[in-house]
Design a protein around this motif. Structure first.
Motif, PDB file in Angstrom:
ATOM      1  N   ILE A 121       0.881  -1.067   0.036  1.00 10.72           N
ATOM      2  CA  ILE A 121      -0.101  -0.022   0.041  1.00 10.72           C
ATOM      3  C   ILE A 121       0.916   1.123  -0.084  1.00 10.72           C
ATOM      4  O   ILE A 121       1.679   1.437   0.815  1.00 10.72           O
TER       5      ILE A 121
ATOM      6  N   PHE B 227      -0.067  -1.498  -4.809  1.00 16.56           N
ATOM      7  CA  PHE B 227       0.725  -2.217  -6.068  1.00 16.56           C
ATOM      8  C   PHE B 227       1.239  -3.541  -5.561  1.00 16.56           C
ATOM      9  O   PHE B 227       0.927  -3.948  -4.641  1.00 16.56           O
TER      10      PHE B 227
ATOM     11  N   GLU C 220      11.709   1.750   3.785  1.00 14.36           N
ATOM     12  CA  GLU C 220      10.656   1.949   4.208  1.00 14.36           C
ATOM     13  C   GLU C 220      10.063   0.907   5.197  1.00 14.36           C
ATOM     14  O   GLU C 220       9.809  -0.259   4.741  1.00 14.36           O
TER      15      GLU C 220
ATOM     16  N   GLU D  48       7.674  -1.013   7.612  1.00 14.59           N
ATOM     17  CA  GLU D  48       6.481  -1.487   7.499  1.00 14.59           C
ATOM     18  C   GLU D  48       5.820  -2.597   8.333  1.00 14.59           C
ATOM     19  O   GLU D  48       6.572  -3.297   8.726  1.00 14.59           O
TER      20      GLU D  48
ATOM     21  N   ASP E 284      10.264  -2.154   2.705  1.00 11.48           N
ATOM     22  CA  ASP E 284       9.501  -2.108   1.338  1.00 11.48           C
ATOM     23  C   ASP E 284      10.760  -1.327   0.492  1.00 11.48           C
ATOM     24  O   ASP E 284      10.473  -0.010   0.395  1.00 11.48           O
TER      25      ASP E 284
ATOM     26  N   LYS F   5      10.360  -1.715  -6.576  1.00 13.06           N
ATOM     27  CA  LYS F   5      10.338  -2.325  -5.353  1.00 13.06           C
ATOM     28  C   LYS F   5      10.328  -3.853  -5.369  1.00 13.06           C
ATOM     29  O   LYS F   5      10.379  -4.530  -4.407  1.00 13.06           O
TER      30      LYS F   5
ATOM     31  N   GLY G 109       2.246  -0.132   4.268  1.00 12.34           N
ATOM     32  CA  GLY G 109       2.518   1.340   3.993  1.00 12.34           C
ATOM     33  C   GLY G 109       3.763   1.741   5.082  1.00 12.34           C
ATOM     34  O   GLY G 109       3.616   1.296   6.151  1.00 12.34           O
ATOM     35  N   THR G 110       4.564   2.849   4.689  1.00 11.92           N
ATOM     36  CA  THR G 110       5.620   3.203   5.664  1.00 11.92           C
ATOM     37  C   THR G 110       5.126   4.690   6.151  1.00 11.92           C
ATOM     38  O   THR G 110       4.444   5.594   5.521  1.00 11.92           O
TER      39      THR G 110
HETATM   40 ZN    ZN Z   1       6.035   1.091   1.028  1.00 14.70          ZN
END
Ligand code: ZN
Length: 292
Positions: free
Chosen positions: A83, A105, A129, A131, A160, A179, A248-249
């Motif tokens: 995310i 993604f 990142e 997460e 990530d 990534k 997500g980060t």
């Molecule tokens: Zn991320």
């Protein structure tokens, strides 16, 4: 429970004092479950019932586990969802609008690596990142937010890793490829079941380099929390056992700094989440493997 992948075999593990102890799940269940973590996740509801009846525990009488022997808990998931811009401060620092629905993604499966990996840098613009990563334990579609945690085997720490040169090469950013270099999805050190956490929606995330703190955040600030993400993802795709969701980060990534800052050969990156443990990566140059 904490479930680790020790040389390909699912183990219940427990950090007791300064050491890590473990028992192999195939052994203590007389072959009912395992041998791999993926096999265990495929049979997750039945395993939960077995745990309820047998209450397995790890003690200092059990075998010592060398943390360096831990592999990625799910080394080859069928689906990895990630995310983007899921914290307001992070969306702002990378100058991308805050999304109105989750921005999704993938990290391709070959990017997965373990909790103590060495990662080859793909360019001079590779970013961190930290997460929280959710691991699916029960397949499902159209999962209601209130039922989301019954589909999650547990949570773990993830990185990530992101090649910003690749991500922002075109006017329209490209997430999945940037990534997905080998080793760009370190995960672990084990899967922590949700019942171990006082509040699975409030985990402190931290990312350090050898020279100091890079990121500090809390999953309390997720724009779309884990139940909302599970509901959204499963409204479109069927979620399968062993699937991962990188949630997500928070802010503090290198791309958002002035001047921008990236990982260098020789760097040691430690990522952690409260209650989930920590993972540690070292980085080497992409040419001839030599450290600059
Ligand atoms: Zn991320």
């Amino acid at each position: 429970m904490r479930i680790a992948n020790v040389t390909g075999r699912a183990h219940l593990v427990a950090p007791l004092g300064a050491a890590l102890y473990g028992v192999e799940i195939a052994k203590i269940s007389n072959g009912l479950f395992g041998p791999s973590v993926f096999d265990l996740l495929e049979d997750w509801p039945r395993f939960q019932e077995w745990v309820r009846l047998n209450d397995p525990a790890v003690t200092t009488e059990d075998a010592l586990v060398d943390p360096l022997e831990l592999d990625a808990p799910v080394p080859f998931p069928r689906q990895i969802f990630a995310i983007g811009m899921n914290y307001a401060d992070h969306a702002d620092e990378v100058s991308i609008a805050r999304p109105e629905t989750p921005s999704v993604f993938t990290k391709f499966a070959t990017s997965i690596t373990g909790p103590h990996a060495e990662v080859v840098l793909s360019s001079a613009e590779v970013d961190w990142e930290v997460e929280a990563v959710a691991v699916i334990g029960r397949r499902g579609r159209h999962i209601e937010p209130a039922a989301a945690y019954s589909h999650i085997a547990g949570l773990m720490v993830g990185q990530d890793l992101s090649d910003r040169a690749e991500q922002f090469r075109n006017a329209s950013p490209q997430f999945s490829m940037a990534k997905s270099y080998p080793g760009y999805a370190p995960t672990g050190p084990w899967i922590t079941t949700v019942d171990e956490l006082p509040n699975p929606n409030d985990l402190t995330l931290e990312c350090h380099r050898q020279d100091g703190v890079l990121q500090q955040g809390t999953t309390r600030k997720l724009l779309f929390d884990v139940p909302t993400l599970i509901a959204y993802l499963s409204s479109i795709t069927e979620l399968l056992p062993g699937d991962l969701v990188f949630t997500g980060t928070p802010d503090g990534v290198g791309y958002g700094r002035d001047p921008r800052e990236y990982l260098r050969p020789g760097d040691r990156l430690i990522s952690s989440a409260s209650g989930l443990g920590s993972i540690e990566q070292t980085f080497i140059s992409n040419h001839s493997g030599a450290i600059e």
